[in-house]
Design a protein around this motif. Structure first.
Motif, PDB file in Angstrom:
ATOM      1  N   ASP A  96       0.875  -1.175   0.000  1.00  0.00           N
ATOM      2  CA  ASP A  96       0.000   0.000   0.000  1.00  0.00           C
ATOM      3  C   ASP A  96       0.914   1.226   0.000  1.00  0.00           C
ATOM      4  OD1 ASP A  96      -1.710   2.098   0.583  1.00  0.00           O
ATOM      5  OD2 ASP A  96      -2.812   1.009   2.137  1.00  0.00           O
ATOM      6  N   ARG A  97       1.195   1.746  -1.186  1.00  0.00           N
ATOM      7  CA  ARG A  97       2.102   2.853  -1.488  1.00  0.00           C
ATOM      8  C   ARG A  97       3.555   2.365  -1.567  1.00  0.00           C
ATOM      9  NH1 ARG A  97      -0.567   7.495  -1.750  1.00  0.00           N
ATOM     10  NH2 ARG A  97      -2.286   8.013  -0.351  1.00  0.00           N
ATOM     11  N   PHE A  98       4.332   3.079  -2.396  1.00  0.00           N
ATOM     12  CA  PHE A  98       5.769   2.846  -2.499  1.00  0.00           C
ATOM     13  C   PHE A  98       6.393   4.123  -3.066  1.00  0.00           C
ATOM     14  CE2 PHE A  98       9.643   0.742  -4.322  1.00  0.00           C
ATOM     15  CZ  PHE A  98      10.137   0.255  -3.122  1.00  0.00           C
ATOM     16  N   LEU A  99       7.420   3.989  -3.861  1.00  0.00           N
ATOM     17  CA  LEU A  99       8.180   5.136  -4.351  1.00  0.00           C
ATOM     18  C   LEU A  99       7.317   6.196  -5.025  1.00  0.00           C
ATOM     19  CD1 LEU A  99      10.842   6.593  -5.185  1.00  0.00           C
ATOM     20  CD2 LEU A  99      10.839   5.110  -7.213  1.00  0.00           C
ATOM     21  N   ASP A 100       6.329   5.780  -5.825  1.00  0.00           N
ATOM     22  CA  ASP A 100       5.558   6.764  -6.588  1.00  0.00           C
ATOM     23  C   ASP A 100       4.787   7.721  -5.694  1.00  0.00           C
ATOM     24  OD1 ASP A 100       6.214   5.927  -9.337  1.00  0.00           O
ATOM     25  OD2 ASP A 100       5.313   4.048  -8.681  1.00  0.00           O
ATOM     26  N   SER A 101       4.449   7.296  -4.488  1.00  0.00           N
ATOM     27  CA  SER A 101       3.823   8.237  -3.556  1.00  0.00           C
ATOM     28  C   SER A 101       4.806   9.326  -3.140  1.00  0.00           C
ATOM     29  CB  SER A 101       3.291   7.502  -2.320  1.00  0.00           C
ATOM     30  OG  SER A 101       2.029   6.933  -2.579  1.00  0.00           O
ATOM     31  N   SER A 102       6.059   8.950  -2.894  1.00  0.00           N
ATOM     32  CA  SER A 102       7.059   9.980  -2.576  1.00  0.00           C
ATOM     33  C   SER A 102       7.249  10.921  -3.756  1.00  0.00           C
ATOM     34  CB  SER A 102       8.402   9.331  -2.221  1.00  0.00           C
ATOM     35  OG  SER A 102       8.379   8.819  -0.913  1.00  0.00           O
ATOM     36  N   ARG A 103       7.266  10.372  -4.955  1.00  0.00           N
ATOM     37  CA  ARG A 103       7.423  11.216  -6.141  1.00  0.00           C
ATOM     38  C   ARG A 103       6.255  12.193  -6.267  1.00  0.00           C
ATOM     39  NH1 ARG A 103       8.019   7.318 -11.074  1.00  0.00           N
ATOM     40  NH2 ARG A 103       8.683   9.224 -12.144  1.00  0.00           N
ATOM     41  N   ALA A 104       5.038  11.709  -5.997  1.00  0.00           N
ATOM     42  CA  ALA A 104       3.848  12.549  -6.160  1.00  0.00           C
ATOM     43  C   ALA A 104       3.682  13.543  -5.016  1.00  0.00           C
ATOM     44  CB  ALA A 104       2.606  11.674  -6.274  1.00  0.00           C
ATOM     45  N   TYR A 105       3.950  13.084  -3.776  1.00  0.00           N
ATOM     46  CA  TYR A 105       3.693  13.928  -2.608  1.00  0.00           C
ATOM     47  C   TYR A 105       4.884  14.820  -2.239  1.00  0.00           C
ATOM     48  CZ  TYR A 105      -0.664  11.490  -1.398  1.00  0.00           C
ATOM     49  OH  TYR A 105      -1.945  10.989  -1.399  1.00  0.00           O
ATOM     50  N   GLN A 106       6.100  14.281  -2.317  1.00  0.00           N
ATOM     51  CA  GLN A 106       7.264  15.074  -1.914  1.00  0.00           C
ATOM     52  C   GLN A 106       7.987  15.712  -3.100  1.00  0.00           C
ATOM     53  OE1 GLN A 106       6.958  11.829  -0.021  1.00  0.00           O
ATOM     54  NE2 GLN A 106       5.773  13.291   1.206  1.00  0.00           N
ATOM     55  N   GLY A 107       7.735  15.205  -4.314  1.00  0.00           N
ATOM     56  CA  GLY A 107       8.447  15.700  -5.481  1.00  0.00           C
ATOM     57  C   GLY A 107       7.812  16.905  -6.121  1.00  0.00           C
ATOM     58  N   GLN A 108       7.386  17.848  -5.327  1.00  0.00           N
ATOM     59  CA  GLN A 108       6.834  19.089  -5.854  1.00  0.00           C
ATOM     60  C   GLN A 108       7.263  20.216  -4.936  1.00  0.00           C
ATOM     61  OE1 GLN A 108       2.439  19.409  -5.223  1.00  0.00           O
ATOM     62  NE2 GLN A 108       2.539  17.218  -4.819  1.00  0.00           N
ATOM     63  N   GLY A 109       7.248  21.437  -5.412  1.00  0.00           N
ATOM     64  CA  GLY A 109       7.713  22.542  -4.593  1.00  0.00           C
ATOM     65  C   GLY A 109       9.229  22.604  -4.600  1.00  0.00           C
ATOM     66  N   GLU A 110       9.849  22.486  -3.420  1.00  0.00           N
ATOM     67  CA  GLU A 110      11.302  22.595  -3.308  1.00  0.00           C
ATOM     68  C   GLU A 110      12.039  21.470  -4.011  1.00  0.00           C
ATOM     69  OE1 GLU A 110      13.114  23.276   0.463  1.00  0.00           O
ATOM     70  OE2 GLU A 110      11.406  24.426   1.217  1.00  0.00           O
ATOM     71  N   LEU A 111      11.433  20.278  -4.043  1.00  0.00           N
ATOM     72  CA  LEU A 111      12.099  19.102  -4.579  1.00  0.00           C
ATOM     73  C   LEU A 111      11.486  18.678  -5.911  1.00  0.00           C
ATOM     74  CD1 LEU A 111      12.388  17.038  -1.283  1.00  0.00           C
ATOM     75  CD2 LEU A 111      14.188  18.347  -2.411  1.00  0.00           C
ATOM     76  N   THR A 112      12.303  18.153  -6.787  1.00  0.00           N
ATOM     77  CA  THR A 112      11.830  17.681  -8.079  1.00  0.00           C
ATOM     78  C   THR A 112      11.724  16.157  -8.066  1.00  0.00           C
ATOM     79  OG1 THR A 112      14.053  17.387  -8.978  1.00  0.00           O
ATOM     80  CG2 THR A 112      13.053  19.584  -9.185  1.00  0.00           C
ATOM     81  N   ASP A 113      11.102  15.637  -9.116  1.00  0.00           N
ATOM     82  CA  ASP A 113      11.031  14.187  -9.264  1.00  0.00           C
ATOM     83  C   ASP A 113      12.439  13.598  -9.323  1.00  0.00           C
ATOM     84  OD1 ASP A 113       9.295  11.787  -9.821  1.00  0.00           O
ATOM     85  OD2 ASP A 113      10.497  11.758 -11.643  1.00  0.00           O
ATOM     86  N   ALA A 114      13.352  14.291  -9.992  1.00  0.00           N
ATOM     87  CA  ALA A 114      14.732  13.815 -10.081  1.00  0.00           C
ATOM     88  C   ALA A 114      15.382  13.743  -8.700  1.00  0.00           C
ATOM     89  CB  ALA A 114      15.543  14.716 -11.006  1.00  0.00           C
ATOM     90  N   ASP A 115      15.078  14.703  -7.825  1.00  0.00           N
ATOM     91  CA  ASP A 115      15.619  14.680  -6.465  1.00  0.00           C
ATOM     92  C   ASP A 115      15.155  13.425  -5.721  1.00  0.00           C
ATOM     93  OD1 ASP A 115      16.908  17.171  -6.716  1.00  0.00           O
ATOM     94  OD2 ASP A 115      15.109  18.247  -6.067  1.00  0.00           O
ATOM     95  N   ILE A 116      13.860  13.119  -5.835  1.00  0.00           N
ATOM     96  CA  ILE A 116      13.319  11.947  -5.144  1.00  0.00           C
ATOM     97  C   ILE A 116      13.956  10.673  -5.697  1.00  0.00           C
ATOM     98  CG2 ILE A 116      11.232  10.646  -4.624  1.00  0.00           C
ATOM     99  CD1 ILE A 116      11.439  13.402  -3.251  1.00  0.00           C
ATOM    100  N   MET A 117      14.176  10.613  -6.987  1.00  0.00           N
ATOM    101  CA  MET A 117      14.784   9.433  -7.585  1.00  0.00           C
ATOM    102  C   MET A 117      16.238   9.269  -7.151  1.00  0.00           C
ATOM    103  SD  MET A 117      12.357   7.933  -9.126  1.00  0.00           S
ATOM    104  CE  MET A 117      13.198   6.689 -10.113  1.00  0.00           C
ATOM    105  N   VAL A 118      16.954  10.363  -6.941  1.00  0.00           N
ATOM    106  CA  VAL A 118      18.326  10.274  -6.421  1.00  0.00           C
ATOM    107  C   VAL A 118      18.311   9.687  -5.011  1.00  0.00           C
ATOM    108  CG1 VAL A 118      20.303  11.628  -5.612  1.00  0.00           C
ATOM    109  CG2 VAL A 118      19.313  12.094  -7.853  1.00  0.00           C
ATOM    110  N   LEU A 119      17.409  10.162  -4.165  1.00  0.00           N
ATOM    111  CA  LEU A 119      17.306   9.613  -2.807  1.00  0.00           C
ATOM    112  C   LEU A 119      16.979   8.121  -2.856  1.00  0.00           C
ATOM    113  CD1 LEU A 119      15.331  12.403  -0.894  1.00  0.00           C
ATOM    114  CD2 LEU A 119      17.789  11.954  -0.866  1.00  0.00           C
ATOM    115  N   HIS A 120      16.120   7.743  -3.793  1.00  0.00           N
ATOM    116  CA  HIS A 120      15.741   6.339  -3.907  1.00  0.00           C
ATOM    117  C   HIS A 120      16.912   5.493  -4.410  1.00  0.00           C
ATOM    118  CE1 HIS A 120      13.131   2.909  -4.233  1.00  0.00           C
ATOM    119  NE2 HIS A 120      13.383   2.781  -5.522  1.00  0.00           N
ATOM    120  N   ARG A 121      17.706   6.032  -5.292  1.00  0.00           N
ATOM    121  CA  ARG A 121      18.877   5.302  -5.770  1.00  0.00           C
ATOM    122  C   ARG A 121      19.869   5.080  -4.634  1.00  0.00           C
ATOM    123  NH1 ARG A 121      23.653   7.041  -7.155  1.00  0.00           N
ATOM    124  NH2 ARG A 121      23.011   9.212  -7.382  1.00  0.00           N
ATOM    125  N   ILE A 122      20.048   6.089  -3.795  1.00  0.00           N
ATOM    126  CA  ILE A 122      20.971   5.960  -2.670  1.00  0.00           C
ATOM    127  C   ILE A 122      20.417   5.001  -1.616  1.00  0.00           C
ATOM    128  CG2 ILE A 122      22.039   7.203  -0.744  1.00  0.00           C
ATOM    129  CD1 ILE A 122      22.080   9.675  -2.619  1.00  0.00           C
TER     130      ILE A 122
END
Length: 208
Positions: A96-122
């Protein structure tokens, strides 16, 4: 050994993810599969501890950057302690939710989708679901369902303003267009059993 599969269920507040995750799990078990049901944030001891930090307190408890880092840390523990071990023994994992929720919820405003993907890669070495099922509902219907479920007790993310949730829905829609092999939109309206049938139809190519 049968191949394990990792399936995430995504969608906005009130889309019915938790209900459908249980129903999908039952349907897969009826086919003889071992199924692990889990959630994010959470799903492991460490991630559940972080969940309590993320979803409680005032709306401004965490800055956008701190919030994204906490989600990435919770996910790293979830993948390492729960998801990968289950897949290695051949189980299907439903989250029930995974990475795409972080991309949708946190990847806006100060952070971009690319930022969230970098955190996920690390944090999780870029690990992705075999299939992501996005439950979709008209905005007003989703809001009614969410209010029915939460009353006045929405968590600090679910309780954000409608324009925020509209931006989240727009982000999810982009994932469907940009990643059609992995992300599938599924109509979540109508009877629950009908929705479960639609979900299964979008997994046919992965079923043994």
């Amino acid at each position: 050994m049968k191949q394990g599969r990792f399936i995430s269920l995504e969608g906005g507040e009130g889309a019915g993810k938790s209900t459908q995750l249980r129903a999908l799990g039952d349907a897969l078990r009826a086919r003889g599969m071992e199924v692990v049901e889990t959630r994010e944030p959470g799903g492991s001891e460490g991630a559940e501890a972080i969940r309590s930090l993320l979803l409680t307190g005032n709306a401004d408890r965490w800055s956008p950057r701190a919030e994204a880092l906490l989600f990435a840390a919770a996910r790293a523990d979830h993948v390492e302690k729960t998801i990968r071990p289950a897949l290695e023994r051949g189980a299907w994992v439903l989250s029930d939710r995974f990475l795409d929720s972080s991309r949708a919820y946190q990847g806006q405003g100060e952070l971009t989708d690319a930022d969230i993907m970098v955190l996920h890669r690390i944090g999780s070495a870029g690990f992705l679901p075999d299939r992501t099922l996005l439950l979709t509902l008209p905005e007003q219907e989703a809001a009614v369902r969410a209010r029915r479920r939460d009353g006045d007790d929405a968590d600090r993310i679910g309780g954000r303003a409608s324009d925020f949730h509209r931006a989240v829905a727009d982000a999810f829609a982009r994932f469907v267009v940009n990643e059609p092999d992995r992300v599938r939109a599924v109509d979540a309206s109508g009877a629950a059993a009908e929705v479960t049938t639609r979900l299964l139809a979008n997994l046919v190519d992965l079923l043994p």
